[in-house]
Scaffold this motif. Structure first.
Motif, PDB file in Angstrom:
ATOM      1  N   LYS A 193       1.362  -1.131  -0.154  1.00 30.94           N
ATOM      2  CA  LYS A 193       0.063   0.105  -0.830  1.00 30.94           C
ATOM      3  C   LYS A 193       1.283   1.259  -0.005  1.00 30.94           C
ATOM      4  O   LYS A 193       1.760   1.866   1.207  1.00 30.94           O
ATOM      5  CB  LYS A 193      -0.655  -0.023   1.448  1.00 30.94           C
ATOM      6  CG  LYS A 193      -1.494   1.059   0.979  1.00 30.94           C
ATOM      7  CD  LYS A 193      -3.158   1.135   0.399  1.00 30.94           C
ATOM      8  CE  LYS A 193      -3.969   1.902   0.731  1.00 30.94           C
ATOM      9  NZ  LYS A 193      -4.426   3.130   0.125  1.00 30.94           N
ATOM     10  N   LEU A 194       0.800   1.782  -1.446  1.00 32.02           N
ATOM     11  CA  LEU A 194       1.801   2.911  -1.061  1.00 32.02           C
ATOM     12  C   LEU A 194       0.967   5.018  -0.956  1.00 32.02           C
ATOM     13  O   LEU A 194      -0.080   4.447  -0.765  1.00 32.02           O
ATOM     14  CB  LEU A 194       2.630   3.202  -2.686  1.00 32.02           C
ATOM     15  CG  LEU A 194       2.819   1.932  -3.365  1.00 32.02           C
ATOM     16  CD1 LEU A 194       3.364   2.198  -4.593  1.00 32.02           C
ATOM     17  CD2 LEU A 194       4.518   1.864  -2.548  1.00 32.02           C
ATOM     18  N   GLN A 195       1.769   5.482  -0.324  1.00 26.76           N
ATOM     19  CA  GLN A 195       1.905   6.441   0.525  1.00 26.76           C
ATOM     20  C   GLN A 195       1.594   6.986  -1.340  1.00 26.76           C
ATOM     21  O   GLN A 195       1.692   6.782  -2.253  1.00 26.76           O
ATOM     22  CB  GLN A 195       2.395   7.450   0.804  1.00 26.76           C
ATOM     23  CG  GLN A 195       2.748   6.954   2.170  1.00 26.76           C
ATOM     24  CD  GLN A 195       1.322   7.356   2.703  1.00 26.76           C
ATOM     25  OE1 GLN A 195       0.964   7.778   3.285  1.00 26.76           O
ATOM     26  NE2 GLN A 195       1.017   5.577   3.411  1.00 26.76           N
ATOM     27  N   PRO A 196       0.788   8.406  -1.346  1.00 26.52           N
ATOM     28  CA  PRO A 196       0.282   9.610  -2.482  1.00 26.52           C
ATOM     29  C   PRO A 196       1.587   9.708  -3.519  1.00 26.52           C
ATOM     30  O   PRO A 196       1.844   9.392  -4.449  1.00 26.52           O
ATOM     31  CB  PRO A 196      -0.721  10.592  -2.036  1.00 26.52           C
ATOM     32  CG  PRO A 196      -1.515  10.347  -1.185  1.00 26.52           C
ATOM     33  CD  PRO A 196      -0.135   9.040  -1.105  1.00 26.52           C
ATOM     34  N   ALA A 197       2.499  10.231  -2.511  1.00 26.32           N
ATOM     35  CA  ALA A 197       3.714  10.374  -3.535  1.00 26.32           C
ATOM     36  C   ALA A 197       4.604   9.378  -4.015  1.00 26.32           C
ATOM     37  O   ALA A 197       4.995   9.080  -4.965  1.00 26.32           O
ATOM     38  CB  ALA A 197       5.101  11.196  -2.469  1.00 26.32           C
ATOM     39  N   ASP A 198       4.885   8.168  -2.914  1.00 24.93           N
ATOM     40  CA  ASP A 198       4.952   6.892  -3.759  1.00 24.93           C
ATOM     41  C   ASP A 198       4.308   5.934  -4.849  1.00 24.93           C
ATOM     42  O   ASP A 198       4.764   5.665  -6.020  1.00 24.93           O
ATOM     43  CB  ASP A 198       5.292   5.759  -2.596  1.00 24.93           C
ATOM     44  CG  ASP A 198       6.627   6.334  -1.793  1.00 24.93           C
ATOM     45  OD1 ASP A 198       7.322   7.298  -1.887  1.00 24.93           O
ATOM     46  OD2 ASP A 198       6.236   5.568  -0.150  1.00 24.93           O
ATOM     47  N   ARG A 199       3.022   6.694  -5.057  1.00 24.24           N
ATOM     48  CA  ARG A 199       2.034   6.563  -6.348  1.00 24.24           C
ATOM     49  C   ARG A 199       2.614   6.890  -7.372  1.00 24.24           C
ATOM     50  O   ARG A 199       2.794   6.821  -8.637  1.00 24.24           O
ATOM     51  CB  ARG A 199       1.282   6.460  -6.049  1.00 24.24           C
ATOM     52  CG  ARG A 199       0.372   4.871  -5.565  1.00 24.24           C
ATOM     53  CD  ARG A 199      -0.695   4.956  -5.518  1.00 24.24           C
ATOM     54  NE  ARG A 199      -1.861   5.943  -4.819  1.00 24.24           N
ATOM     55  CZ  ARG A 199      -2.375   6.057  -3.989  1.00 24.24           C
ATOM     56  NH1 ARG A 199      -1.880   5.462  -2.670  1.00 24.24           N
ATOM     57  NH2 ARG A 199      -2.821   7.399  -3.629  1.00 24.24           N
TER      58      ARG A 199
ATOM     59  N   TYR B  20       8.759  -0.446  -5.855  1.00 24.29           N
ATOM     60  CA  TYR B  20       7.966   0.115  -5.742  1.00 24.29           C
ATOM     61  C   TYR B  20       6.663  -0.618  -5.285  1.00 24.29           C
ATOM     62  O   TYR B  20       5.943  -1.054  -3.497  1.00 24.29           O
ATOM     63  CB  TYR B  20       7.264   1.421  -6.392  1.00 24.29           C
ATOM     64  CG  TYR B  20       7.867   2.642  -5.591  1.00 24.29           C
ATOM     65  CD1 TYR B  20       8.301   3.374  -4.937  1.00 24.29           C
ATOM     66  CD2 TYR B  20       9.027   2.961  -7.048  1.00 24.29           C
ATOM     67  CE1 TYR B  20       8.055   4.792  -4.303  1.00 24.29           C
ATOM     68  CE2 TYR B  20      10.007   4.252  -6.326  1.00 24.29           C
ATOM     69  CZ  TYR B  20       9.364   4.694  -5.488  1.00 24.29           C
ATOM     70  OH  TYR B  20      10.529   6.263  -5.726  1.00 24.29           O
ATOM     71  N   TYR B  21       5.766  -1.405  -5.672  1.00 25.77           N
ATOM     72  CA  TYR B  21       4.172  -1.971  -5.581  1.00 25.77           C
ATOM     73  C   TYR B  21       4.962  -2.991  -4.680  1.00 25.77           C
ATOM     74  O   TYR B  21       4.488  -3.668  -3.920  1.00 25.77           O
ATOM     75  CB  TYR B  21       4.035  -1.633  -6.244  1.00 25.77           C
ATOM     76  CG  TYR B  21       3.392  -0.775  -6.900  1.00 25.77           C
ATOM     77  CD1 TYR B  21       2.000  -0.650  -6.272  1.00 25.77           C
ATOM     78  CD2 TYR B  21       3.387   0.043  -7.426  1.00 25.77           C
ATOM     79  CE1 TYR B  21       0.902   0.937  -6.412  1.00 25.77           C
ATOM     80  CE2 TYR B  21       2.789   1.075  -8.270  1.00 25.77           C
ATOM     81  CZ  TYR B  21       1.791   1.779  -7.681  1.00 25.77           C
ATOM     82  OH  TYR B  21       0.472   2.445  -7.970  1.00 25.77           O
TER      83      TYR B  21
ATOM     84  N   ASN C 101       7.322  -3.220  -2.391  1.00 25.05           N
ATOM     85  CA  ASN C 101       8.200  -2.737  -1.277  1.00 25.05           C
ATOM     86  C   ASN C 101       9.691  -3.284  -1.799  1.00 25.05           C
ATOM     87  O   ASN C 101      10.330  -4.443   0.044  1.00 25.05           O
ATOM     88  CB  ASN C 101       7.764  -3.375  -0.285  1.00 25.05           C
ATOM     89  CG  ASN C 101       7.951  -2.510   1.063  1.00 25.05           C
ATOM     90  OD1 ASN C 101       8.650  -1.213   0.961  1.00 25.05           O
ATOM     91  ND2 ASN C 101       8.253  -2.562   1.911  1.00 25.05           N
TER      92      ASN C 101
ATOM     93  N   LYS D 185      15.677  12.651  -2.958  1.00 26.21           N
ATOM     94  CA  LYS D 185      13.912  11.963  -1.615  1.00 26.21           C
ATOM     95  C   LYS D 185      14.760   9.977  -1.372  1.00 26.21           C
ATOM     96  O   LYS D 185      15.118   9.802  -0.430  1.00 26.21           O
ATOM     97  CB  LYS D 185      12.863  11.570  -2.352  1.00 26.21           C
ATOM     98  CG  LYS D 185      12.003  11.139  -1.825  1.00 26.21           C
ATOM     99  CD  LYS D 185      10.691  10.531  -2.823  1.00 26.21           C
ATOM    100  CE  LYS D 185       9.727  10.110  -1.730  1.00 26.21           C
ATOM    101  NZ  LYS D 185       8.771   9.317  -2.745  1.00 26.21           N
TER     102      LYS D 185
ATOM    103  N   HIS E   4      15.653   8.668   1.865  1.00 26.67           N
ATOM    104  CA  HIS E   4      14.924   8.134   2.075  1.00 26.67           C
ATOM    105  C   HIS E   4      16.912   6.548   3.255  1.00 26.67           C
ATOM    106  O   HIS E   4      16.416   5.861   4.279  1.00 26.67           O
ATOM    107  CB  HIS E   4      14.051   6.921   1.242  1.00 26.67           C
ATOM    108  CG  HIS E   4      14.405   5.499   2.267  1.00 26.67           C
ATOM    109  ND1 HIS E   4      12.388   5.469   2.628  1.00 26.67           N
ATOM    110  CD2 HIS E   4      14.754   4.041   1.883  1.00 26.67           C
ATOM    111  CE1 HIS E   4      12.421   3.752   3.065  1.00 26.67           C
ATOM    112  NE2 HIS E   4      13.587   3.150   2.598  1.00 26.67           N
TER     113      HIS E   4
END
Length: 186
Positions: free
Chosen positions: A17-23, A97-98, A100, A174, A178
């Motif tokens: 489940k991604l945050q909006p910025a990561d999506r 990303y999706y 993780n 970014k 991280h």
């Protein structure tokens, strides 16, 4: 390739489940890998395989017409870099990303550095040589704001490359933050 990437990424429903910025970042990498770095620059630009878009590419960037000349070398090198490095990495980053994956942030730095370097050498050669090929404003500025100059130079040669490199810088910063935060926790 794009559909296969989506299928592999979302199969079995085990995506993060991604945050909006990561999506947004994942979508950017997918667009770069599937569309910008392969279909647009390589297929439409270098290979001239998409007639309508290829005409726009030749209009915006005359170096696409110079495949057998010295001036066409940055175009060829950029296309090779995009199809063999940037396109696969962009699709891999979307997957990462999706799913993780821990390798996503370091890979982002590599991907974005390739993008930024490509923008710098591809577009940087023209001003260094005093714009021998690309449509640029006259030295007296008389045509700086004609439609042709706005479209061919300001939009195609200044705004879009700055946007592409700018997104790369933001995503790299970014990723570095991280990684730094993760290292500080150890």
């Amino acid at each position: 390739i794009g559909l296969a990437t989506i299928f592999v990424t979302f199969r079995e429903g085990s995506t993060a489940k991604l945050q909006p910025a990561d999506r947004l970042a994942a979508s950017w990498y997918f667009c770069c890998g599937f569309f910008f770095n392969s279909m647009m620059d390589v297929c439409a630009g270098q290979l001239q395989a998409w007639p309508l878009m290829s005409e726009r590419y030749k209009q915006l960037e005359p170096r696409y017409l110079m495949t057998n000349q010295y001036a066409g070398i940055p175009v060829l090198v950029t296309s090779l870099q995009e199809i063999f490095i940037q396109a696969p990495l962009g699709l891999l980053l979307f997957f990462g990303y999706y799913r993780n994956r821990s390798w996503t942030k370091p890979l982002e730095i590599v991907f974005n550095m390739w993008c930024i370097a490509g923008v710098l050498y591809y577009y940087g050669s023209e001003p260094l040589l005093n714009f021998p090929i690309v449509h640029a404003p006259a030295s007296d500025g008389s045509n700086a704001f004609t439609f042709e100059t706005l479209y061919l130079f300001w939009f195609g040669f200044v705004i879009m490359p700055c946007l592409f490199a700018g997104v790369g810088v933001i995503l790299t910063v970014k990723a570095v933050r991280h990684i730094s935060a993760a290292l500080e926790k150890k």
